[in-house]
Enzyme design. Sequence first.
Site, short mmCIF file in Angstrom:
data_model
loop_
_atom_site.label_atom_id
_atom_site.label_comp_id
_atom_site.label_asym_id
_atom_site.label_seq_id
_atom_site.Cartn_x
_atom_site.Cartn_y
_atom_site.Cartn_z
N LEU A 158 10.97 1.24 7.32
CA LEU A 158 10.20 1.81 6.06
C LEU A 158 10.81 3.14 5.63
O LEU A 158 10.83 3.74 6.55
CB LEU A 158 8.71 2.01 6.30
CG LEU A 158 8.05 2.28 5.18
CD1 LEU A 158 7.83 0.89 3.95
CD2 LEU A 158 6.80 3.05 5.15
N GLU A 162 11.77 2.88 14.36
CA GLU A 162 10.82 3.68 13.84
C GLU A 162 9.58 3.86 14.66
O GLU A 162 9.37 3.03 15.61
CB GLU A 162 10.25 3.80 12.52
CG GLU A 162 9.77 2.23 12.22
CD GLU A 162 9.69 2.03 10.43
OE1 GLU A 162 9.47 2.87 9.90
OE2 GLU A 162 9.58 0.65 9.98
N LYS A 201 6.23 -1.78 2.01
CA LYS A 201 5.14 -1.16 2.58
C LYS A 201 3.79 -2.34 2.37
O LYS A 201 3.10 -2.12 1.72
CB LYS A 201 4.85 0.13 1.88
CG LYS A 201 3.91 0.92 3.06
CD LYS A 201 4.17 2.20 2.68
CE LYS A 201 3.00 3.37 3.14
NZ LYS A 201 3.19 3.24 4.70
N TYR A 231 0.52 -1.16 0.05
CA TYR A 231 0.06 -0.11 -0.08
C TYR A 231 0.77 1.30 -0.13
O TYR A 231 2.10 1.26 0.22
CB TYR A 231 -0.96 0.03 1.22
CG TYR A 231 -0.51 0.30 2.49
CD1 TYR A 231 0.45 -0.54 3.19
CD2 TYR A 231 -0.74 1.56 3.05
CE1 TYR A 231 1.07 -0.27 4.66
CE2 TYR A 231 -0.05 1.89 4.16
CZ TYR A 231 0.69 1.05 5.02
OH TYR A 231 1.54 1.30 6.12
N HIS A 259 -1.59 -21.21 0.25
CA HIS A 259 -0.33 -20.23 0.72
C HIS A 259 0.24 -19.63 -0.58
O HIS A 259 0.77 -18.60 -0.80
CB HIS A 259 0.50 -20.84 1.75
CG HIS A 259 -0.19 -20.71 2.94
ND1 HIS A 259 -1.21 -21.56 3.29
CD2 HIS A 259 0.29 -20.20 4.03
CE1 HIS A 259 -1.56 -21.56 4.58
NE2 HIS A 259 -0.80 -20.89 5.06
N ARG A 270 -7.94 -20.24 -1.54
CA ARG A 270 -7.34 -20.04 -0.15
C ARG A 270 -6.05 -21.13 -0.39
O ARG A 270 -6.45 -22.47 -0.01
CB ARG A 270 -7.89 -19.96 0.76
CG ARG A 270 -6.70 -19.75 2.30
CD ARG A 270 -7.36 -19.77 3.51
NE ARG A 270 -6.54 -19.42 4.51
CZ ARG A 270 -5.43 -20.23 4.96
NH1 ARG A 270 -5.47 -21.42 4.61
NH2 ARG A 270 -4.43 -19.59 5.95
N1 PDD Z 1 2.57 4.91 7.24
N2 PDD Z 1 7.31 3.77 8.97
C1 PDD Z 1 6.22 3.29 8.91
C2 PDD Z 1 6.20 1.72 9.70
C3 PDD Z 1 4.90 3.78 8.50
O1 PDD Z 1 3.94 2.92 8.40
C4 PDD Z 1 5.18 4.98 7.71
C5 PDD Z 1 3.88 5.55 7.30
C6 PDD Z 1 6.31 5.68 7.80
C7 PDD Z 1 6.48 6.95 7.15
O2 PDD Z 1 6.45 6.75 5.58
P1 PDD Z 1 6.05 7.96 4.65
O3 PDD Z 1 6.63 9.05 5.13
O4 PDD Z 1 6.29 7.48 3.42
O5 PDD Z 1 4.53 8.17 5.15
C8 PDD Z 1 7.33 4.94 8.29
C9 PDD Z 1 1.42 5.32 6.64
C10 PDD Z 1 1.21 6.91 6.89
C11 PDD Z 1 0.27 4.77 7.07
O6 PDD Z 1 0.24 3.54 7.49
O7 PDD Z 1 -0.87 5.15 7.41
#
Ligand code: PDD
Length: 278
Positions: free
Chosen positions: A202, A177, A144, A33, A102, A100
């Site tokens: 991320l 993070e 992501k 996403y 895996h 379904r």
């Molecule tokens: N999340 N780290 C994680 C684990 C995140 O889920 C996100 C962003 C970030 C920052 O990434 P960016 O600057 O590209 O938004 C770092 C989004 C906003 C969410 O899951 O809603």
Amino acid sequence: MSRIAYVNGRYLPHKNASVHIEDRGYQFGDGVYEVVLVLNKNLIDFEGHYTRLKRSLSEISLDFPISETVIKQIFKRLVRSNHITNGLIYLQVTRGVADRAHQFPTNVPPALVVTAKPTLITKTVAGKKAITTADQRWDRRDIKTIQLLPNCIAKQEAVKHDAFEAIMVMQDGTITEGASSNLWMVDKDNQLVTRQASNAILNGITKLSLTNIASIRQYKIVERPFTVEEAREAKELFVTSATAIVTPIIQLNDDLIADGNVGPVALALRSAYLENTR
Ligand code: PDD
């Protein structure tokens, strides 16, 4: 006024927009996403998000050849039809609907869903509390993926403690993070410190963009892991993401950061980021 969502080529009323119960996103979290900020009807850091989307898709071997132009068209149409000035766009690609099992299915079209909603974006923002919690995720946090259960558990822990964000900590004592953001500190030498891109975090698009903005403004940026102890001793802490933009953290667990007030660097960088996106 009804909200409009995009589902596999169709623009539908949000309340009727749905995918099949055997979508692999639903059953396995098999998808990726992006969340993109909209400011003054403009898509912010779109190229960065598109590049990361392509990378995430490739890392999970999900073949989804959709062009930057087509995605931008979908986003712009949703911004218009949902009458958004400031807000957020959510895009999700899953491996589609299959019996379904895996292993990856063959000849199944991926599913694309995009939603958009308005949000309130302010120039200044109040300082927030964060807590620390164990990072319980897998080793590919750079992808992501929509598999966010450890992040959801961490965020819920934050909510339980009246906190805005959960700062996740690895077994070696370094911070990775936030549950949905990247963490930065201003150290005693006024350097901006944030963890370097790797499989451990991320690689935030807001972080990338802010790194450019900050270096143009002559801030010294150091990319390295740092500990909870260092964060506690920082002059300032703040998080970045498409949703938080730049949000100051003034309390970590029971400790105030510096004097417990919002610091000048976080506010200046938030303004600079918003200014830059005009
Ligand atoms: N999340 N780290 C994680 C684990 C995140 O889920 C996100 C962003 C970030 C920052 O990434 P960016 O600057 O590209 O938004 C770092 C989004 C906003 C969410 O899951 O809603």
